[in-house]
Every structure is written in C-alpha cells, then in structure tokens.
Design a protein around this motif. Structure first.
Motif, PDB file in Angstrom:
ATOM      1  N   ILE A  30     -17.025  15.129 -11.587  1.00  0.00           N
ATOM      2  CA  ILE A  30     -15.831  14.326 -11.856  1.00  0.00           C
ATOM      3  C   ILE A  30     -14.704  15.262 -12.283  1.00  0.00           C
ATOM      4  O   ILE A  30     -14.847  15.992 -13.263  1.00  0.00           O
ATOM      5  N   LYS A  33     -10.194  10.969 -13.954  1.00  0.00           N
ATOM      6  CA  LYS A  33     -10.650   9.605 -14.233  1.00  0.00           C
ATOM      7  C   LYS A  33      -9.502   8.809 -14.827  1.00  0.00           C
ATOM      8  O   LYS A  33      -8.733   9.321 -15.639  1.00  0.00           O
ATOM      9  N   LEU A  47     -12.155   7.339  -9.980  1.00  0.00           N
ATOM     10  CA  LEU A  47     -12.602   8.717 -10.193  1.00  0.00           C
ATOM     11  C   LEU A  47     -12.220   9.582  -9.007  1.00  0.00           C
ATOM     12  O   LEU A  47     -12.216   9.113  -7.866  1.00  0.00           O
ATOM     13  N   LYS A  76     -14.998  13.255 -17.640  1.00  0.00           N
ATOM     14  CA  LYS A  76     -14.380  14.308 -16.838  1.00  0.00           C
ATOM     15  C   LYS A  76     -15.192  15.598 -16.999  1.00  0.00           C
ATOM     16  O   LYS A  76     -15.570  15.968 -18.110  1.00  0.00           O
TER      17      LYS A  76
END
Length: 138
Positions: A30, A33, A47, A76
């Motif tokens: 990720i 976000k 995301l 994240k």
C-alpha cells in the motif's frame, strides 16, 4: 496413512492480471490510502497498491461495510497478499494509475500481511493523474 495434496497457488504479477483471470493471488504494498465520501451514501476506502516485482500501480477499493474485516491490514506501507478479488474496468476521468482495471475487495477476498516483500520500492512514487482514454479521443 493418507497424504493430502495442497493446492499451492503462485503469485501473479499485477501487470499480467486480466478480468478473465480465475482467482489470482497478488503480492502488493500500500503506497497511498484515503476515504472516498459518496453522495448516495456508503463511504469506501481507496488504496493505491504497487507490485514490488514490477513497480506496477493498481487502484483498489473497499466498501465501508468490509473495512472492519480488513482494517488492521490497511496501513500505508503494509505489504499484502490478496486473493479472490474482482477486477473492474477503470475508466474514470482522474486515475491513480495507467493500469486498465480497478481491484475491488469482496466479502470472499482473503488478505494476509506479508513481511517478505523487499523495501526496494521507491519511497516516493509520483501519483500523477492519468487522463481517461475517452477524454484523449475527443
């Protein structure tokens, strides 16, 4: 004594995903976000994911009712294994990647935290908005 064969599923690179793929499994990280507030109700978590192997970005969406199930994984910088998701056409005006599909997290989607993904992904990846194909053809 019986031996049970385990069906081992290998990871698919994000840039090789297709809508017709049968339950692929991907490894991603990720990189961004945010919460999307929808006027017709029901928020979602959006995301931006990146495949560590090929640095391909992918946009993902999780409807609000599914956030609690995956909340502890949605940080994240978190590396994830994602399985049994859906790919949808990604043709909106502003996009976070040039990849033609958007990943949708479903009730049946399985997510798992990973620790074995390299931190070789650049710390800052430009999130330049990509114009949709329809806008470029006008």
């Amino acid at each position: 004594m019986s031996i049970v064969a385990r069906n081992v599923q290998h990871y698919v690179l994000v840039n090789l995903l297709e809508v017709s793929s049968e339950t692929p499994k991907i490894r991603v990280k990720i990189i961004n976000k945010w919460t999307l507030y929808k006027s017709r109700g029901g928020n979602s978590i959006e995301l931006v994911l990146v495949d560590a192997s090929v640095s391909t970005r992918l946009h993902a969406s999780i409807e609000n009712e599914l956030v609690q199930k995956n909340k502890y994984l949605l940080n994240k910088g978190q590396a994830l294994s994602i399985n049994a998701f859906s790919l949808k056409e990604y043709g909106c005006e502003f996009r976070t990647s040039s990849f033609p599909y958007k990943l949708a997290i479903l009730r049946t989607t399985r997510t798992k935290a990973l620790t074995d993904i390299s931190d070789d992904i650049p710390k800052i990846i430009s999130l330049t908005l990509v114009r949709s194909k329809t806008e470029n053809t006008k």
